[in-house]
Design a protein around this motif. Structure first.
Motif, PDB file in Angstrom:
ATOM      1  N   ALA A   1      -6.762  33.024  23.547  1.00 32.64           N
ATOM      2  CA  ALA A   1      -7.535  34.163  23.042  1.00 32.64           C
ATOM      3  C   ALA A   1      -7.220  35.418  23.860  1.00 32.64           C
ATOM      4  O   ALA A   1      -7.012  36.504  23.308  1.00 32.64           O
ATOM      5  N   SER A   2      -7.170  35.278  25.179  1.00 37.94           N
ATOM      6  CA  SER A   2      -6.883  36.434  26.034  1.00 37.94           C
ATOM      7  C   SER A   2      -5.476  36.976  25.776  1.00 37.94           C
ATOM      8  O   SER A   2      -5.273  38.186  25.674  1.00 37.94           O
ATOM      9  N   ASN A   3      -4.521  36.042  25.669  1.00 33.26           N
ATOM     10  CA  ASN A   3      -3.126  36.485  25.513  1.00 33.26           C
ATOM     11  C   ASN A   3      -2.882  37.156  24.169  1.00 33.26           C
ATOM     12  O   ASN A   3      -2.000  38.003  24.049  1.00 33.26           O
ATOM     13  N   LEU A   4      -3.672  36.787  23.155  1.00 31.34           N
ATOM     14  CA  LEU A   4      -3.543  37.460  21.865  1.00 31.34           C
ATOM     15  C   LEU A   4      -3.901  38.939  22.028  1.00 31.34           C
ATOM     16  O   LEU A   4      -3.468  39.792  21.266  1.00 31.34           O
ATOM     17  N   LEU A   5      -4.716  39.220  23.040  1.00 29.84           N
ATOM     18  CA  LEU A   5      -5.114  40.609  23.303  1.00 29.84           C
ATOM     19  C   LEU A   5      -4.367  41.136  24.518  1.00 29.84           C
ATOM     20  O   LEU A   5      -4.896  41.904  25.320  1.00 29.84           O
ATOM     21  N   ASN A   6      -3.146  40.660  24.655  1.00 25.11           N
ATOM     22  CA  ASN A   6      -2.191  41.200  25.623  1.00 25.11           C
ATOM     23  C   ASN A   6      -2.520  40.931  27.081  1.00 25.11           C
ATOM     24  O   ASN A   6      -2.050  41.641  27.966  1.00 25.11           O
ATOM     25  N   ALA A   7      -3.332  39.941  27.358  1.00 21.21           N
ATOM     26  CA  ALA A   7      -3.489  39.513  28.746  1.00 21.21           C
ATOM     27  C   ALA A   7      -2.265  38.664  29.093  1.00 21.21           C
ATOM     28  O   ALA A   7      -1.461  38.333  28.212  1.00 21.21           O
ATOM     29  N   GLU A   8      -2.152  38.341  30.347  1.00 15.52           N
ATOM     30  CA  GLU A   8      -1.006  37.487  30.714  1.00 15.52           C
ATOM     31  C   GLU A   8      -1.499  36.297  31.496  1.00 15.52           C
ATOM     32  O   GLU A   8      -1.206  36.139  32.673  1.00 15.52           O
ATOM     33  N   LYS A   9      -2.286  35.473  30.830  1.00 17.77           N
ATOM     34  CA  LYS A   9      -2.829  34.308  31.522  1.00 17.77           C
ATOM     35  C   LYS A   9      -1.918  33.111  31.329  1.00 17.77           C
ATOM     36  O   LYS A   9      -1.246  32.983  30.312  1.00 17.77           O
ATOM     37  N   GLU A  10      -1.955  32.228  32.305  1.00 18.66           N
ATOM     38  CA  GLU A  10      -1.145  31.018  32.217  1.00 18.66           C
ATOM     39  C   GLU A  10      -1.999  29.792  32.477  1.00 18.66           C
ATOM     40  O   GLU A  10      -2.938  29.838  33.271  1.00 18.66           O
ATOM     41  N   PHE A  11      -1.648  28.710  31.824  1.00 17.09           N
ATOM     42  CA  PHE A  11      -2.336  27.445  32.066  1.00 17.09           C
ATOM     43  C   PHE A  11      -1.553  26.668  33.101  1.00 17.09           C
ATOM     44  O   PHE A  11      -0.347  26.451  32.944  1.00 17.09           O
ATOM     45  N   THR A  12      -2.206  26.313  34.174  1.00 10.28           N
ATOM     46  CA  THR A  12      -1.540  25.473  35.160  1.00 10.28           C
ATOM     47  C   THR A  12      -2.335  24.181  35.247  1.00 10.28           C
ATOM     48  O   THR A  12      -3.394  24.064  34.666  1.00 10.28           O
ATOM     49  N   ALA A  13      -1.813  23.245  35.977  1.00 12.42           N
ATOM     50  CA  ALA A  13      -2.446  21.926  36.039  1.00 12.42           C
ATOM     51  C   ALA A  13      -3.943  22.080  36.263  1.00 12.42           C
ATOM     52  O   ALA A  13      -4.389  22.883  37.067  1.00 12.42           O
ATOM     53  N   PHE A  14      -4.705  21.303  35.524  1.00  6.94           N
ATOM     54  CA  PHE A  14      -6.147  21.488  35.555  1.00  6.94           C
ATOM     55  C   PHE A  14      -6.800  20.392  36.371  1.00  6.94           C
ATOM     56  O   PHE A  14      -6.404  19.235  36.362  1.00  6.94           O
ATOM     57  N   ASP A  15      -7.836  20.790  37.062  1.00  2.00           N
ATOM     58  CA  ASP A  15      -8.598  19.841  37.863  1.00  2.00           C
ATOM     59  C   ASP A  15      -9.324  18.859  36.940  1.00  2.00           C
ATOM     60  O   ASP A  15     -10.050  19.256  36.035  1.00  2.00           O
ATOM     61  N   MET A  16      -9.130  17.579  37.165  1.00  2.00           N
ATOM     62  CA  MET A  16      -9.731  16.584  36.278  1.00  2.00           C
ATOM     63  C   MET A  16     -11.023  16.030  36.867  1.00  2.00           C
ATOM     64  O   MET A  16     -11.468  14.946  36.503  1.00  2.00           O
TER      65      MET A  16
END
Lengths: 839, 114
Positions: free
Chosen positions: A304-319
């Motif tokens: 959702a953020s990147n559709l509005l030109n943010a530059e977020k990335e998904f990195t390994a997530f804490d489980m």
């Protein structure tokens, strides 16, 4: 010229698909998008994490993330029950099952996952289910009626949830796991062993190291045969052996799929087609499928953020995860198995209490890497934050799991010691700083307000205890106190006063006021104390010392009505009445010209009696075998019933007989507010027991007990408290429940409000009443037995006591009735002439 | 006994035992309904009109008595409007005013100045 909005099509309306819409709408610039949602299920997205709650209350709406109207209000074009069946990547269009074709600029796969069904022989037999959707649950519930024993395949998180569901359906659950321990992804061997022992103590059969060769049975499954030739008999099977990403559509249109399934995505969650994204359980990120809701939400936010030109990335997530499995706390966080090189492990194992705690710390002992908690996970949030924020550990890190043992106070504990950036709610990404700011700027005093404003705690709910602490501590730091005093005359809460009354054996308001209060009292504390005295000593409420304390209606044992006349309601237990008694009521009404009305509680209300007529009326009623109905009191009103098995072709128990027994048991019991009850003879629930303070519904095997419902201003359904219990157990639970309510509720708070405010909620209430965790069960029963033994009909006492009778006059200096009473006639009956206007 | 200046007189209303302890009762005096209140713990007596001006109900004598910041008061049984027993002023924030009467007790008899 009008700029064309960009079209976003979301495939799938599950938790993550919904969260994507919510996240996108919350962002600035979202008005430039048109959102189209296609969902396969017929209902809007619901909370799958808490699916097993559906069994305890059967309320699917409670699980809904947002109602259908929410989508409409936000201009989302939503198509439910209409899955997307084809995507044309060249023309950038999708086609739905019902034939809708929709073009897109960006396409989001949020197709989630399906239950993984291993290819075991016989898996197509009747009585074998998966545990995934509300429809699955409905089918299971339907089938379970003929079952006594059920097997869950899979001893992971979901499998144990499914076992809980079986327990709630009153089916003896057995869990079969291929691995040598339960929850192999979260727990080590010792932790798994503690959990196994706890589960077995709760009558959940655990079968480890078992791999199923085939399901046996004619048409329906009757047993599982394992590879070691052992056999487990069963009436039904629930498969919960993992998830399988819903990637079939993605595969069909040529998106890149992982070797074992899942739509391959990069750090921006884009698939091999840059205009198509995948989020949640259908996405495969660096070889990993995330089967938890928190990373799914994170993915939704990033796209959702990147559709509005943010530059977020998904990195390994804490489980990291914490949950309650059939009442047993289990948590696992960070590096739970201690795989970090040179890490050291501290273990606390208490086999007596069934507690296992393990923490892994760095070689220098300064930082926490991760850990496992079974049986007691109260410290989970603190430990998680300590490890996530890299907080330096105290000199004796074992204190973290042992608790401080004397000496100086343990440093670095408590929610306030966390830095502002500490993430408290990982589902919604809310930090401690944001929460504190919201509490201070909005003057919040209740955790519900904080949750509504920040959305913290609305996901998995695991951080709720922390929110409560944070709220309390923040309020304290602002010098605010939560007010619990009864009124200006007593600096004590109701519960404290009740304790004082019992401990000091105080029997009158004046004695209590002179010892523990000041002033002359008021209309708040007088009836509250009157109620406490009555539910402790059960003395006649019109005794001279008590009469002046009684609220409007209790003062004349009748309900005051417009104009100052009273209404009379004789008790008709369970709504059952003979023709002779009906005739007496009719004769009384005729003689005193009373307006007659059938009440909602299955009895008859006679209106328009003048105060001096009340004892005469009751004399006739009592001679005919009636007694007070306590319609005027904060006490048990009626126990409504349907006609039950004696007449009804559907009834399975004698609901009328039980309703009468219950009504006669608790009649006259003074309580913080009125109490209503009902008994239904079968699941059709004609007596509406689920809207009562305590409601009972007959089952084939006994009774289901529902607690803490009410109608009125804010209707609330009662919650299923215990199932298929026998009559004796049912009465025992109600005894304890009512006395516990009387002991601890605020004045004038109904049982529903009381429960809503109770920390720990219905689970805590079950703990107190069923498991007797406070050790007061027998005491509560004794107190109730005293109340039952000392019950007397108040009206009988008045009728037989000339001194009390004397009080029932309008004037004390003349026998004349109130001269200003005025009546009119409508529909052949008497009515008061409105409120007085002129005198 | 007649107070000639105000054209009022003390009238015997009832005996003390007619008014329940820490509570009220209604008397009919010269065609008027008057509520009498008995504060047992302090030994004080008060009297007001019996009519609650809020909904015009003859009810104040059936209300609960007590105090608000040490001001003696009665709460109407219908909607709990509070009235000062000293001044007759409504203490619940409304603009009502009720009549108050002087009371005295002699030889277990209650007199009201009407």
């Amino acid at each position: 010229m009008e700029t064309l909005k960009k079209k976003i099509v979301v495939i799938g309306n599950g938790m993550v698909g919904y969260k994507f819409c919510e996240k996108l709408l919350s962002k600035k610039g979202s008005e430039n998008f048109d959102i189209y949602v296609f969902g396969e299920e017929n209902r809007p997205a619901y909370d799958r994490v808490h699916l097993s709650e559906y069994f305890s209350d059967g309320n699917a709406d409670k699980l809904t993330m947002a109602p259908f109207e929410w989508y409409l209000q936000n201009n989302i074009h939503i198509h439910l029950g209409d899955p997307v069946v084809h995507v044309n990547r060249q023309e950038k269009t999708i086609t739905s099952l019902k034939g809708i074709t929709q073009s897109y600029d960006k396409l989001v796969f949020a197709t989630g996952s399906a239950a993984f069904v291993p290819p075991i022989k016989g898996v197509e037999k009747e009585g074998i289910f998966v545990y995934r959707t509300i429809e699955d649950l409905d089918m299971m519930m339907d089938y379970s009626k003929k079952c006594k024993k059920g097997v869950v395949i899979g001893g992971g998180l979901l499998g144990l949830e499914a076992a809980k569901a079986l327990l709630d359906m009153n089916i003896e659950p057995h869990v079969v796991e291929f691995a040598p321990r339960l929850m192999p992804r979260q727990l080590d061997e010792d932790g798994g062993a503690v959990l196994k022992a706890k589960m077995e103590a709760l009558n959940v059969g655990i079968h480890l190291n078992k791999s199923t060769a085939y399901f046996d049975g004619e048409e329906a499954v009757t047993s599982l045969v394992f590879n070691d030739d052992t056999v487990l008999l069963t009436d039904m099977v629930v498969i919960s052996a993992g998830i399988k990403p819903r990637d079939e559509l993605a595969a069909k249109i040529g998106l890149e799929i992982g070797p074992r399934g899942g739509i391959k995505v990069n750090n921006q969650l884009a698939t091999s087609d840059k205009d198509i994204f995948a989020i949640g359980e259908c996405a495969l990120h660096e070889g990993m499928i995330y089967g938890l809701v928190a990373p799914g939400y994170e993915m939704a936010d990033i796209v959702a953020s990147n559709l509005l030109n943010a530059e977020k990335e998904f990195t390994a997530f804490d489980m990291s995860t914490k949950l309650k499995l059939i009442g047993v706390d289990v948590a696992s966080f960070g590096d739970c198995f201690g795989t970090t090189p040179d890490s050291k492990t501290i273990v606390l194992q208490d086999k007596n209490k069934g507690i296992y705690k393990r923490i892994n710390i760095t070689a220098d002992g300064k930082h926490l890497l991760g850990g496992i908690l079974v049986g007691d996970a109260e410290s989970y949030n603190m430990l998680l934050q300590t490890s996530k924020n890299n907080i330096v550990l105290p000199p004796n890190p074992e204190d973290l799991i042992l608790g401080a043992r004397g000496g100086s106070e343990a440093g670095g504990s408590g929610v306030m010691s966390l830095p502002d950036e500490a993430l408290i709610c990982s589902c919604e990404n809310v930090t401690k700083g944001q929460l504190c700011e919201a509490i201070v700027t909005n003057d919040f005093t209740e955790v519900g307000q904080v949750m509504k404003c920040t959305k913290a705690g609305t996901g998995c709910g695991g951080c709720k205890p922390m929110l409560v602490d944070l709220l309390k501590e923040t309020m304290k730091s602002q010098g605010k106190l939560v007010k619990t005093e009864l009124c200006e005359h007593y600096h004590y809460s109701r519960q404290e006063l009740l304790d004082l009354i019992k401990f000091h054996k105080i029997k009158t308001f004046d004695a209590l006021l002179s010892q523990f209060g000041h002033g002359s009292g008021c209309e708040v504390c007088k009836p509250a104390v009157a109620s406490m005295l009555a539910s402790t000593w059960n003395e006649m409420v019109l005794k001279p010392a008590h009469a002046g304390l009684q609220d409007t209606n209790d003062r004349f044992l009748a309900n005051i009505q417009r104009g100052g006349t009273y209404s009379v309601v004789p008790r008709i237990p369970g709504g059952e009445i003979t023709a002779d008694k009906l005739i007496v009521i009719g004769e009384v009404a005729k003689k005193y010209n009373l307006y007659c009305k059938i009440t909602g509680g299955q009895r008859i209300d006679l209106f328009g009696a003048q105060v001096h007529e009340l004892p005469e009326i009751w004399e006739i009623l009592i001679n005919a075998g009636f007694e007070s109905g306590h319609a005027y009191a904060k006490s048990l009103r009626t126990v409504k019933s349907c006609v039950g098995s004696t007449w009804c072709r559907f009834g399975v128990q004698d609901s009328v007989a039980f309703a009468i027994q219950v009504e006669e048991r608790y009649r006259g019991l003074r309580s913080p507010h009125k109490l209503k009850s009902a008994v239904s003879g079968c699941t059709r629930e004609c007596a509406e027991a689920q809207s009562k303070d305590f409601g009972i519904i007959a089952t084939e095997k006994g009774w289901n007990l529902y607690l803490c419902g009410n109608g009125g201003v804010k209707p609330q359904h009662a919650v299923l408290f215990a199932s298929d219990i026998d009559t004796e157990t049912c009465l025992k639970y109600i005894d304890r429940f009512l006395m516990f309510y009387i002991r601890t509720a605020d004045p004038l708070s109904r049982t529903a409000t009381w429960l809503n405010k109770m920390e720990g909620g219905i689970e805590y209430l079950k703990d107190v009443i069923i498991n007797d965790c406070l050790g007061i069960g027998e005491e509560l029963e004794r107190e109730m037995a005293f109340m039952i033994e000392t019950y007397k009909c108040e009206w009988k006492e008045v009728v037989e006591n000339p001194e009390l009778r004397k009080r029932f006059t309008h004037f004390v200096n003349t026998p004349a009735p109130d001269p200003v009473l005025e009546f009119k006639e409508e529909r052949g009956q008497k009515f008061p002439n409105g409120w007085g206007t002129k005198i | 006994m007649i107070d000639t200046a105000k054209n009022t007189k003390w009238i015997k209303a009832c005996s003390t035992s007619d008014v329940p302890e820490s509570s009220g009762a209604c008397v009919l005096l010269e065609g008027e309904q008057i509520a009498i209140f008995n504060f047992t713990t302090t030994g004080k007596w008060y009297a007001t009109q019996n009519l609650c001006p809020h909904k015009m109900q003859m009810a104040l004598s059936r209300g609960m008595i007590g105090d608000l910041n040490s001001e003696p008061k009665v709460a109407c049984p219908f909607h709990k409007k509070n009235f000062s027993l000293n001044t007759g002023e409504c203490l619940s924030g409304d603009d009502y005013q009720i009549k108050t009467y002087e009371v005295k007790v002699e030889n277990d008899l209650v007199y009201v100045l009407v």
